[in-house]
Design an enzyme around this catalytic site. Structure first.
Site, PDB file in Angstrom:
ATOM      1  N   GLU A 135       2.723  75.193  71.043  1.00  0.00           N
ATOM      2  CA  GLU A 135       1.593  74.345  70.644  1.00  0.00           C
ATOM      3  C   GLU A 135       0.525  74.185  71.712  1.00  0.00           C
ATOM      4  OE1 GLU A 135       4.714  73.607  69.877  1.00  0.00           O
ATOM      5  OE2 GLU A 135       4.762  73.417  67.704  1.00  0.00           O
ATOM      6  N   HIS A 192       9.498  63.486  63.063  1.00  0.00           N
ATOM      7  CA  HIS A 192       8.688  64.142  62.030  1.00  0.00           C
ATOM      8  C   HIS A 192       7.958  63.152  61.126  1.00  0.00           C
ATOM      9  CE1 HIS A 192      11.232  67.478  63.244  1.00  0.00           C
ATOM     10  NE2 HIS A 192      10.614  68.305  62.425  1.00  0.00           N
TER      11      HIS A 192
END
Ligand SMILES: Cc1ncc(C[n+]2csc(CCOP(=O)(O)OP(=O)(O)O)c2C)c(N)n1
Ligand SMILES: [Mg+2]
Lengths: 325, 328
Positions: free
Chosen positions: B64, B133
């Site tokens: 990322e 998440h």
């Protein structure tokens, strides 16, 4: 000039030009150090004294249109690319004449018109930026390449590994240049890099890796040229490691407790300026000529400092505006 | 919105905006994990790889920070990259490049570069995804200059705002929402752009309810439910979390004199806190009751759906806060 380089080495004129460029960087850094000593400058700077052959050799082997990404130790890279020393000094002094109007300073300096994508204050932060610039060049079908400078310490950042992996997967036109000066701040490369050489890490990313004497400007130029050609030909990225040494501290006020004076003296014998001066003498250059070049660079930088000190700083609007495009 | 508009999913509206912008501007490129044939973790980019190919839809390894950094570098050379971060929680791994590069380069390089970059990411909980998440991390960007933050609350908004975000010369963190992806709404076909920095007001009289992202439909439903009971809420959908549309917020509070702020992020130190501080600073004279904030409890989002309910704000919490400010 460059096409002949590999077969015959540098001509005496070319070598003298390199020597002169390295001298100017050295004198620039010395002049800057003096400003810190006189307390005329805030913050800090990372001097590249001892590493001039890396900047001059690498940049000298590239096209002017190739893109550069630098790190926190970037004055050599900036000057080697041909930025005006006055405007670099003005930037360090926070003056409006500086390349970034004093907003960027040493670690955040950019000159887009000279294809210099910026120095970077985050260790390893420039590596993905350069990789992305290479992605854009490939995307746009251009024939320039990107060179990213970073240190041995930065090669331990995730961004180094992530970026080399992605550059290799995409066969991106980027040459990664690690200036291994043996230390990341106080941390010896031997105790932070788990392989003998940073270049060994290239294997993990299916790219060529090469370790070269970073004190020999000719060797740096030759290696860069060979690797840049390959990168430009579309064969994918490469990793060049230049073995070098900074004769100064990491930044201002570094008593260098992590290394010995003996080690410094040993490296000092291989100072890139000493090496280049000797080559010039071997080719018949007069001592007086070498001294003259030194003196010239010294005077030039003294004048640069004087002029930059007299330049104005920005106003309130300059400080507070320009956050959004 | 006219009756005859077709209804599409929020996720489809994102897809449509991406598709139209890819078709319109050859410099727009998508970059991220599993966004190709797979279509992204939430299917948002489905079909785009087939249509535009690997050059425009750049798949990446799980890296990322570096692919956001790559997008920044590419933006410096004229691309308009649209990054997908699979879950908003993962933006933590890319914060360096967002804060230190994307948000600073234009200023620190004195305008020599602009960074037309969009980082799209679904925030919020959708039932059972658990601590890593589920978070709405809008708080992370409060007080980070140089970045715009947008959080669309409906299918039409997400299309119009994403198209604007892609055309904007600044880095935009574009917060989608997992709970909103499967919600349908009327969305205009073809060219449709909305202003990035304008809050949207659904008028009412007694209480201003400031909300964003998935909390907006909850507040709008509550507004409908309370109307027959003679309680009139004015819902201010922030749309832009940075910069905040201060004037719209202030005007509403000056009109109603009561403020409830609703968000899915933790109540502490976030967008709601900032709105609250601004209103206290600028509209204190207009307030007839203390400001009330409704948000997630200051705990990680538990995996169990039953536990999650205790942590996240719901319609009941908003109702309680509305009563609180009315009865004060
Ligand atoms: C992310 C981050 N961590 C730490 C620092 C502080 N720091 C600046 S330079 C440096 C050492 C970098 O070492 P290396 O990459 O070998 O470059 P060198 O300084 O030797 O040229 C450190 C630790 C920083 N600027 N950024
Ligand atoms: Mg080092």
């Amino acid at each position: 000039m460059l096409a002949r380089l590999r077969a015959e080495g540098l001509t005496s004129d070319q070598l003298a030009a390199c020597f002169r460029r390295m001298l100017r960087i050295r004198e620039f850094e010395e002049a800057l150090g003096d400003l810190f000593t006189r307390n005329l400058l805030g913050g800090t700077s990372h001097f590249c004294i001892g590493q001039e052959a890396c900047a001059v050799g690498v940049v000298g082997a590239l096209r002017e249109t190739d893109w550069l990404v630098s790190n926190h130790r970037g004055h050599g890279h900036l000057l080697a690319r041909g930025l005006d020393p006055y405007r670099v000094m003005a930037e360090l002094l926070g003056r409006t004449d500086g390349y970034c109007g004093g907003r960027g300073g040493s670690q955040h300096m950019c000159a887009m018109d000279l294809h210099f994508l910026g120095t970077n204050g985050i260790t390893g932060g420039g590596i993905p930026i350069g990789t992305g610039a290479a992605w854009a060049l490939r995307y746009q079908g251009r024939d320039e390449i990107v060179v990213v400078f970073f240190g041995d310490g930065a090669s331990n950042q995730g961004t180094f590994h992530e970026s080399l992996n992605m550059a290799a997967l995409g066969k991106l036109p980027v040459l990664f240049v690690c200036e291994n000066n043996g230390y990341g701040m106080s941390n010896p490369a031997a105790s932070s890099v788990a392989v003998p050489h940073v270049a060994d890490r290239a294997v993990a990313y299916s790219m060529p890796g090469q370790t070269v004497d970073g004190m020999d400007v000719v060797a740096v130029m030759q290696a860069t040229q060979a690797m840049a050609e390959r990168v430009r030909a579309g064969e994918g990225p490469a990793l060049l490691e230049l073995m070098t040494y900074r004769f100064c501290g990491h930044s201002k006020n570094d008593p260098r407790v992590y290394r010995t004076r003996e080690e410094e003296a040993t490296w000092g014998e291989r100072d890139c300026l000493t090496v280049a001066a000797q080559s010039l003498r071997d080719r018949g250059a007069a001592e007086a000529e070498i001294t003259r070049l030194r003196e010239e660079a010294h005077q030039e930088m003294a004048a640069v400092v004087e002029r930059a000190l007299a330049a104005p700083t920005g106003d309130r609007d300059h400080a507070l505006g320009g956050v959004y495009a | 919105m006219p009756e005859e508009l077709r209804q599409i999913f929020y996720s489809k509206a994102v897809n449509e905006a991406l598709d139209e912008e890819l078709a319109r501007d050859p410099n727009v490129a998508l970059i991220g994990e599993d966004i190709g044939l797979y279509g992204g973790a939430f299917g948002v980019t489905r079909g785009l790889f087939e249509k535009y190919g690997p050059r425009r839809i750049q798949e990446t390894p799980i890296s990322e920070n570096s692919f956001v950094g790559m997008a920044v570098g590419a933006a410096m050379l004229g691309l308009r990259p649209v990054v997908e971060i699979m879950f908003m929680d993962f933006i933590a791994l890319a914060l360096d490049q967002i804060l230190n590069s994307a948000g600073k380069l234009h200023y620190m390089y004195n305008g020599q570069v602009s960074i037309p970059l969009v980082v799209r990411t679904p925030g919020g909980a959708k039932g059972g995804y658990g601590p890593s998440h589920s978070q709405m991390l809008s708080n992370l960007f409060v007080g980070v200059p140089g970045i715009k933050v947008v959080a669309p609350s409906s299918a039409a908004q997400v299309k119009g705002l994403l198209k604007s975000a892609i055309r904007d010369p600044n880095p935009v963190v574009f917060i989608e929402n997992k709970r909103l992806y499967p919600q349908r709404g009327p969305v205009p076909e073809g060219e449709y752009v909305l202003p990035l920095e304008k809050a949207v007001v659904t008028p009412g009289e007694q209480v201003t309810v400031v909300a964003y992202s998935a909390m907006v439909p909850i507040c709008l439903a509550l507004r409908e439910a309370l109307l027959p009971r003679g309680i009139s809420l004015e819902v201010v959908d922030l749309v832009s979390l940075q910069p905040l549309d201060r004037e719209t917020i202030f005007a509403s509070v000056r009109k109603t004199g009561r403020l409830v702020i609703v968000e899915e992020a933790c109540v502490t130190g976030g967008v709601g806190a900032e709105v609250s501080a601004l209103v206290a600073e600028h509209c204190l004279d207009a307030l007839e009751a203390p400001i009330r904030r409704v948000g997630a409890a200051d705990v990680p989002i538990a995996s169990s759906i039953e536990l999650e309910k205790f942590i996240l704000p719901g319609a009941d919490d908003v109702l309680r806060a509305v009563r609180g400010v009315l009865e004060w």
